[in-house]
Write a protein that holds these residues in place. Structure first.
Motif, mmCIF file in Angstrom:
data_model
loop_
_atom_site.group_PDB
_atom_site.id
_atom_site.type_symbol
_atom_site.label_atom_id
_atom_site.label_comp_id
_atom_site.label_asym_id
_atom_site.label_seq_id
_atom_site.Cartn_x
_atom_site.Cartn_y
_atom_site.Cartn_z
ATOM 1 N N GLN A 16 0.823 -1.205 0.000
ATOM 2 C CA GLN A 16 0.000 0.000 0.000
ATOM 3 C C GLN A 16 0.860 1.259 0.000
ATOM 4 O O GLN A 16 2.028 1.226 0.384
ATOM 5 C CB GLN A 16 -0.873 0.061 1.254
ATOM 6 N N LYS A 18 0.190 5.639 0.975
ATOM 7 C CA LYS A 18 -0.723 6.624 1.542
ATOM 8 C C LYS A 18 -0.178 8.013 1.224
ATOM 9 O O LYS A 18 1.020 8.257 1.327
ATOM 10 C CB LYS A 18 -0.848 6.448 3.056
ATOM 11 N N THR A 28 -5.544 6.177 0.456
ATOM 12 C CA THR A 28 -4.770 4.935 0.442
ATOM 13 C C THR A 28 -4.948 4.246 -0.902
ATOM 14 O O THR A 28 -6.049 4.195 -1.445
ATOM 15 C CB THR A 28 -5.253 3.988 1.557
ATOM 16 N N THR A 62 -6.926 2.881 -6.138
ATOM 17 C CA THR A 62 -7.261 3.743 -4.998
ATOM 18 C C THR A 62 -8.764 3.710 -4.751
ATOM 19 O O THR A 62 -9.294 4.578 -4.079
ATOM 20 C CB THR A 62 -6.806 5.195 -5.253
#
Length: 178
Positions: A16, A18, A28, A62
């Motif tokens: 991931q 962010k 995220t 996303t």
């Protein structure tokens, strides 16, 4: 000593990122398609000979198709020319207990920069199917501008739309190959 090869268990791993949006919330995203290969001479990864991570930028998500299309465009990743992100580890350094620093070269948009990420080694277990697995949690941050990801806009109040800092997070299981 013989080299032990490890491959990613994609069913039990995730990668991931962010990023701050409008500097007030965090968006995220993740890559659905990625690969990790490692080679060691022991099960503790203290002597990792090779750790390579690749991500297919076309698999970015996303949870917003319009934003994903923008991220794939020339404003950001430019997947028509640069469809892969690659991290090639150079060293794996124990900094106490199960905490490590992984140093290597990250390549995005054909721009390569040295990057260091924190790694928590979760340990090694044999699963119910007889597979030996190693677990890791990875945390780090990069400047997107260092990799040519410079698009931005300014709000009426003068705030930027997308922060420069990108937080990287991954939970990874590797499977030992026989």
């Amino acid at each position: 000593m013989a080299t032990i090869k490890w491959v990613v268990d994609t069913m039990h791993s995730e990668v991931q990122f962010k990023v701050k949006h409008l500097m007030i919330t965090t968006v995220t995203g993740h890559f659905r398609n990625f690969n990790i290969e490692a080679a060691t001479s022991n099960d503790k990864f203290t002597d990792a000979e090779r750790i390579v991570f690749t991500a297919d930028v076309n698999s970015i998500s996303t949870n917003n198709e319009q934003r994903d299309a923008h991220l794939k465009s020339a404003d950001f990743f430019d997947v028509e020319k640069h469809d892969e992100i690659k991290f090639n580890a150079k060293s794996y350094e124990n900094v106490g207990g199960s905490d490590y620093l992984l140093h290597g070269d990250l390549t995005i948009r054909d721009i390569t920069r040295p990057v260091t990420v924190g790694v928590e080694f979760g340990g090694i277990v044999v699963d119910p199917y007889g597979q030996t697995k190693a677990g890791f949690t990875v945390d780090g941050k990069i400047s997107r501008k260092d990799f040519g990801l410079t698009w931005n806009a300014v709000t009426e109040a003068g705030s930027v739309v997308v922060s420069d800092e990108i937080r990287l997070q991954a939970d990874v299981q590797l499977i030992k190959q026989s």
